[in-house]
Design a protein around this motif. Structure first.
Motif, PDB file in Angstrom:
ATOM      1  N   VAL A 111      -6.010  -6.496   4.167  1.00  0.00           N
ATOM      2  CA  VAL A 111      -5.680  -5.190   4.744  1.00  0.00           C
ATOM      3  C   VAL A 111      -6.608  -4.913   5.921  1.00  0.00           C
ATOM      4  O   VAL A 111      -7.828  -4.894   5.771  1.00  0.00           O
ATOM      5  CB  VAL A 111      -5.813  -4.066   3.700  1.00  0.00           C
ATOM      6  CG1 VAL A 111      -5.456  -2.718   4.321  1.00  0.00           C
ATOM      7  CG2 VAL A 111      -4.934  -4.349   2.487  1.00  0.00           C
ATOM      8  N   MET A 134      -3.621   6.872  -3.446  1.00  0.00           N
ATOM      9  CA  MET A 134      -3.439   5.650  -2.671  1.00  0.00           C
ATOM     10  C   MET A 134      -3.434   4.497  -3.659  1.00  0.00           C
ATOM     11  O   MET A 134      -4.365   4.361  -4.449  1.00  0.00           O
ATOM     12  CB  MET A 134      -4.563   5.471  -1.650  1.00  0.00           C
ATOM     13  CG  MET A 134      -4.694   6.610  -0.655  1.00  0.00           C
ATOM     14  SD  MET A 134      -6.243   6.487   0.297  1.00  0.00           S
ATOM     15  CE  MET A 134      -7.446   6.980  -0.945  1.00  0.00           C
ATOM     16  N   LEU A 136      -2.748   0.242  -4.127  1.00  0.00           N
ATOM     17  CA  LEU A 136      -2.511  -1.083  -3.559  1.00  0.00           C
ATOM     18  C   LEU A 136      -2.058  -1.992  -4.690  1.00  0.00           C
ATOM     19  O   LEU A 136      -2.828  -2.302  -5.605  1.00  0.00           O
ATOM     20  CB  LEU A 136      -3.784  -1.618  -2.915  1.00  0.00           C
ATOM     21  CG  LEU A 136      -3.652  -2.901  -2.093  1.00  0.00           C
ATOM     22  CD1 LEU A 136      -2.722  -2.693  -0.904  1.00  0.00           C
ATOM     23  CD2 LEU A 136      -5.017  -3.375  -1.619  1.00  0.00           C
ATOM     24  N   LEU A 159       0.860  -1.181   0.000  1.00  0.00           N
ATOM     25  CA  LEU A 159       0.000   0.000   0.000  1.00  0.00           C
ATOM     26  C   LEU A 159       0.897   1.232   0.000  1.00  0.00           C
ATOM     27  O   LEU A 159       1.718   1.416   0.909  1.00  0.00           O
ATOM     28  CB  LEU A 159      -0.910   0.013   1.227  1.00  0.00           C
ATOM     29  CG  LEU A 159      -1.795   1.254   1.409  1.00  0.00           C
ATOM     30  CD1 LEU A 159      -2.787   1.375   0.260  1.00  0.00           C
ATOM     31  CD2 LEU A 159      -2.533   1.192   2.741  1.00  0.00           C
TER      32      LEU A 159
END
Length: 202
Positions: free
Chosen positions: A145, A59, A61, A3
């Motif tokens: 997560v 962001m 991932l 991440l």
């Protein structure tokens, strides 16, 4: 799985709580968010969960299937327990909502120390027991997560140790954890934890 956060900004209402935030966390590791009340720890978790729109930044991932099942658990202050359902019925409900991809309900209750009271109405639980039941939701649905907001709230020392054990097990399986906490995470290997301190006022 990694991440990565770059240039992230977040606010609640008209107050900017963090800006130009950069960090990265990989599978098998934990990030502890520290800082006084009002520093933006909860806001950051909600932003990472997609519940609050960031004011800036990205962001990402990587290492996960984009079209696969949901990837994260958002674990907040509220335990979201239905008092008129039994302990087991509460957890069965959440397994149905989130997907029964993890441990069976009874096994998860045993893991958090509530197996012997599975038939008890949840309205009779203490604050600490209610928190343990909420933690069991992390176990009945497997997601890599975990975003945890004060996971040790209302727990005694044995409960704190339970949180550390659950996180250790999750990291051992290749998961990653971001936790807002005023307390140290009691993990087996402190080297697995990095710390991000946010500013703000108490």
């Amino acid at each position: 799985m990694t991440l990565t956060v770059r240039g992230l900004g977040g606010q609640r209402g008209d107050k900017l709580l963090f800006n130009a935030l950069d960090f990265s966390i990989e599978s098998g590791s934990a990030l502890a968010l520290r800082g006084p009340n009002g520093a933006g720890k909860t806001t950051l978790l909600l932003t990472l969960a997609g519940m609050i729109t960031p004011t800036a930044g990205t962001m990402t991932l990587t290492g996960a299937e984009a079209d696969g099942p949901p990837l994260l658990h958002s674990f907040g202050h509220q335990n979201a327990i239905k008092p008129r359902l039994s302990v087991a019925e509460n957890l069965t409900f959440w397994a149905a909502v989130n997907g029964p991809t993890g441990l069976p309900v009874q096994t998860a209750l045993d893991e958090v120390g509530l197996g012997s009271i599975a038939a008890l109405d949840a309205g009779y639980l203490s604050a600490g027991q209610s928190r343990r039941l909420a933690l069991a939701r992390l176990l009945v649905t497997a997601r890599p997560v975990w975003l945890l907001d004060e996971p040790m709230a209302a727990l005694d020392s044995a409960g704190d140790a339970l949180v550390g054990r659950l996180i250790d097990q999750h990291l051992d399986l290749g998961g990653l954890v971001i936790a807002a906490t005023h307390d140290d995470l009691p993990l087996r290997d402190p080297a697995r934890i990095s710390v991000l301190t946010l500013g703000g006022t108490s």
